[in-house]
Scaffold this active site. Structure first.
Site, PDB file in Angstrom:
ATOM      1  CG  ASP A  49       1.440   8.163  31.733  1.00 36.79           C
ATOM      2  OD1 ASP A  49       0.406   8.445  31.113  1.00 36.79           O
ATOM      3  OD2 ASP A  49       2.486   8.845  31.649  1.00 36.79           O
ATOM      4  CG  ASP A  75       9.831   4.523  27.738  1.00 34.38           C
ATOM      5  OD1 ASP A  75       9.108   4.550  26.713  1.00 34.38           O
ATOM      6  OD2 ASP A  75      10.910   5.142  27.835  1.00 34.38           O
ATOM      7  CE1 TYR A 168       1.204  13.301  17.318  1.00 29.24           C
ATOM      8  CE2 TYR A 168      -0.059  14.032  15.411  1.00 29.24           C
ATOM      9  CZ  TYR A 168      -0.012  13.487  16.681  1.00 29.24           C
ATOM     10  OH  TYR A 168      -1.175  13.113  17.313  1.00 29.24           O
ATOM     11  CE  LYS A 172      -0.215   9.820  16.780  1.00 32.39           C
ATOM     12  NZ  LYS A 172      -0.634   8.832  17.773  1.00 32.39           N
ATOM     13  CB  THR A 203      -4.936  16.440  25.549  1.00 31.59           C
ATOM     14  OG1 THR A 203      -4.097  16.608  24.403  1.00 31.59           O
ATOM     15  CG2 THR A 203      -6.196  15.679  25.153  1.00 31.59           C
TER      16      THR A 203
HETATM   17  N1  LIG Z   1      -5.022  15.596  21.710  1.00 34.44           N
HETATM   18  C1  LIG Z   1      -5.240  15.556  20.410  1.00 34.44           C
HETATM   19  O1  LIG Z   1      -5.770  16.508  19.804  1.00 34.44           O
HETATM   20  C2  LIG Z   1      -4.883  14.328  19.629  1.00 34.44           C
HETATM   21  C3  LIG Z   1      -5.331  14.248  18.306  1.00 34.44           C
HETATM   22  C4  LIG Z   1      -5.037  13.107  17.573  1.00 34.44           C
HETATM   23  C5  LIG Z   1      -4.310  12.078  18.142  1.00 34.44           C
HETATM   24  N2  LIG Z   1      -3.886  12.202  19.429  1.00 34.44           N
HETATM   25  C6  LIG Z   1      -3.130  11.084  19.975  1.00 34.44           C
HETATM   26  O2  LIG Z   1      -3.729  10.654  21.177  1.00 34.44           O
HETATM   27  C7  LIG Z   1      -2.740  10.098  22.034  1.00 34.44           C
HETATM   28  C8  LIG Z   1      -2.823  10.778  23.391  1.00 34.44           C
HETATM   29  O3  LIG Z   1      -2.588  12.153  23.206  1.00 34.44           O
HETATM   30  P1  LIG Z   1      -2.966  13.233  24.296  1.00 34.44           P
HETATM   31  O4  LIG Z   1      -3.343  14.442  23.551  1.00 34.44           O
HETATM   32  O5  LIG Z   1      -3.876  12.660  25.289  1.00 34.44           O
HETATM   33  O6  LIG Z   1      -1.499  13.471  24.937  1.00 34.44           O
HETATM   34  P2  LIG Z   1      -1.083  13.841  26.430  1.00 34.44           P
HETATM   35  O7  LIG Z   1       0.301  14.361  26.352  1.00 34.44           O
HETATM   36  O8  LIG Z   1      -2.100  14.704  27.016  1.00 34.44           O
HETATM   37  O9  LIG Z   1      -1.090  12.418  27.155  1.00 34.44           O
HETATM   38  C9  LIG Z   1      -0.218  11.400  26.712  1.00 34.44           C
HETATM   39  C10 LIG Z   1       0.161  10.501  27.872  1.00 34.44           C
HETATM   40  O10 LIG Z   1       1.087   9.526  27.365  1.00 34.44           O
HETATM   41  C11 LIG Z   1       2.172   9.410  28.286  1.00 34.44           C
HETATM   42  N3  LIG Z   1       3.391   8.967  27.608  1.00 34.44           N
HETATM   43  C12 LIG Z   1       4.188   9.713  26.803  1.00 34.44           C
HETATM   44  N4  LIG Z   1       5.236   8.992  26.411  1.00 34.44           N
HETATM   45  C13 LIG Z   1       5.091   7.757  26.946  1.00 34.44           C
HETATM   46  C14 LIG Z   1       5.867   6.578  26.894  1.00 34.44           C
HETATM   47  N5  LIG Z   1       7.023   6.521  26.205  1.00 34.44           N
HETATM   48  N6  LIG Z   1       5.429   5.489  27.548  1.00 34.44           N
HETATM   49  C15 LIG Z   1       4.270   5.527  28.276  1.00 34.44           C
HETATM   50  N7  LIG Z   1       3.514   6.632  28.370  1.00 34.44           N
HETATM   51  C16 LIG Z   1       3.916   7.735  27.716  1.00 34.44           C
HETATM   52  C17 LIG Z   1       2.319  10.805  28.877  1.00 34.44           C
HETATM   53  O11 LIG Z   1       3.041  10.814  30.103  1.00 34.44           O
HETATM   54  C18 LIG Z   1       0.877  11.250  29.001  1.00 34.44           C
HETATM   55  O12 LIG Z   1       0.321  10.912  30.242  1.00 34.44           O
HETATM   56  C19 LIG Z   1      -1.401  10.300  21.335  1.00 34.44           C
HETATM   57  O13 LIG Z   1      -1.064   9.119  20.640  1.00 34.44           O
HETATM   58  C20 LIG Z   1      -1.689  11.431  20.365  1.00 34.44           C
HETATM   59  O14 LIG Z   1      -0.845  11.421  19.258  1.00 34.44           O
HETATM   60  C21 LIG Z   1      -4.144  13.301  20.189  1.00 34.44           C
END
Ligand SMILES: NC(=O)c1ccc[n+]([C@@H]2O[C@H](COP(=O)([O-])OP(=O)(O)OC[C@H]3O[C@@H](n4cnc5c(N)ncnc54)[C@H](O)[C@@H]3O)[C@@H](O)[C@H]2O)c1
Length: 260
Positions: A49, A75, A168, A172, A203
Site C-alpha cells: 500500500d 506506489d 475513472y 476502468k 469502502t
Molecule cells: N469500492 C467500490 O465500490 C469499487 C467498485 C468497483 C471497483 N473498485 C475498485 O477496487 C479497487 C479498490 O477500491 P476500494 O474501494 O477498496 O478503495 P479504497 O480507497 O478503500 O482502498 C484502496 C487502497 O489502495 C491504496 N492505494 C491508492 N493509491 C495507491 C498507489 N498509488 N499505490 C499503492 N496503493 C495505493 C490506498 O491507500 C488504499 O489502501 C480500486 O481499483 C477501485 O477502483 C471499487
C-alpha cells in the site's frame, strides 16, 4: 463422461495453502478483504500500500492470525517501486503464484468539460499505469516459473457509464481492454489473467465520494451494495482452478448493475 464426487471438488480448488499471493492496495477496502480471504484459504501473503497506516494494520492482523506475510510500502505508479516489489517477493518467497492488482483511486464527481489534465493524469497513473506496471513485473516472474494467475480489479464501469466520473470510467474501460488482450498473449503459457467488475461496495473510496449510499444501491438490480467479502470471493474464484478455462474474462460481481 461419468461425473463422480471426485471429479468436481470445489473445496480442494479454493485451497491456496502455501501459494504466494500479492494484493496491491491491501491497506483498506477491497484489497484488505481480498488479502484476508486468501490468508483464510491458506496463502502466504504479500500486501502493499501507499499508506503506512493501512499497511501496518493489515500486516498486523494477518500476522496475528498466523499468516506468513510480507508488507511493502510502495506506489504502483512508479516502475522502480514495482520492480523492487517483485525483487522483494522473490527474495522472500522465491516465487509469485497469484497477483491481485487492486490499488486504485476515484475522482471527485465533475462534469467532463471541467476535468483538469492533472486530475486525468492522476487517475490514469494509479488505475491504469499502476496495473500495467504491476502486470509487466508479475508476468516476467511468472514466465520464469511457467505458471501464474492474475486478477485485475476493474469495475462495473468497465462496461457501463457513470456520468461525471469520466477519468475513472476511462481508466476502468482501459483495464478491461488491457486484461483481455494480455490474457490472449500468455494463454498458452499457463498464465491466466482475468478481471473482476465489482458494483459499489461501501469502502473508504466510495464513502468519500457520496453522502447517500442508498442512491448508489438503486444502480444495482439487487437494490443493495455489495460486500467486500463478495468481491473477494470473485477474486478467489478467478485465481483458483475452479476457473481453469477462464482467461481474459471480466467477472461481474455487481448485483446485476450491468444486466439492467
Ligand atoms: N469500492 C467500490 O465500490 C469499487 C467498485 C468497483 C471497483 N473498485 C475498485 O477496487 C479497487 C479498490 O477500491 P476500494 O474501494 O477498496 O478503495 P479504497 O480507497 O478503500 O482502498 C484502496 C487502497 O489502495 C491504496 N492505494 C491508492 N493509491 C495507491 C498507489 N498509488 N499505490 C499503492 N496503493 C495505493 C490506498 O491507500 C488504499 O489502501 C480500486 O481499483 C477501485 O477502483 C471499487
Amino acid at each position: 463422461m461419468t461425473y463422480t464426487k471426485k471429479t468436481i471438488n470445489p473445496t480442494m480448488a479454493i485451497d491456496f495453502t502455501d501459494q504466494v499471493v500479492l494484493v496491491t492496495g491491501a491497506g483498506a477496502g477491497l484489497g484488505y478483504s481480498c488479502a484476508v480471504a486468501f490468508a483464510n484459504a491458506g496463502a502466504k501473503l504479500v500486501v502493499t500500500d501507499i499508506s503506512r497506516e493501512g499497511l501496518d494494520k493489515v500486516v498486523q492482523e494477518l500476522e496475528n492470525s498466523g499468516t506468513e506475510v510480507l508488507g511493502l510500502l510502495n506506489d504502483v505508479t512508479h516502475s522502480s517501486d514495482v520492480n523492487a516489489m517483485l525483487e522483494a517477493i522473490v527474495r522472500r518467497f522465491g516465487r509469485l503464484d497469484i497477483a491481485v492488482n487492486n490499488a486504485g483511486i476515484a475522482t471527485p464527481l465533475q462534469e467532463f468539460h471541467e476535468v483538469s489534465e492533472a486530475e486525468f493524469d492522476r487517475v490514469m497513473a494509479v488505475n491504469l499505469k499502476g496495473v500495467w506496471l504491476c502486470m509487466q513485473a508479475e508476468i516476467r516472474q511468472m514466465l520464469k516459473q511457467g505458471r501464474g494467475r492474475i486478477v485485475n480489479m476493474a469495475s462495473a464501469t468497465s462496461r457501463n457509464t457513470y456520468p461525471n466520473a469520466s477519468p475513472y470510467v476511462t481508466s476502468k474501460f482501459a483495464v478491461a481492454g488491457l486484461t483481455r488482450t494480455v490474457a490472449v498473449e500468455y494463454a498458452n503459457r499457463d498464465i491466466r489473467i482475468n478481471a473482476i467488475c465489482p458494483g459499489n461496495v461501501a469502502t473508504p473510496l466510495v464513502v468519500s465520494l457520496v453522502d447517500d449510499l442508498s442512491v448508489l444501491a438503486k444502480k444495482h438490480a439487487m437494490n443493495r451494495l455489495g460486500t467486500p467479502e463478495e468481491v473477494a470471493n470473485g477474486a478467489m474464484f478467478l485465481a483458483s482452478d475452479l476457473s481453469s478455462f477462464s482467461t481474459g474474462s471480466l467477472l461481474e460481481v455487481d448485483g446485476g448493475w450491468n444486466a439492467i
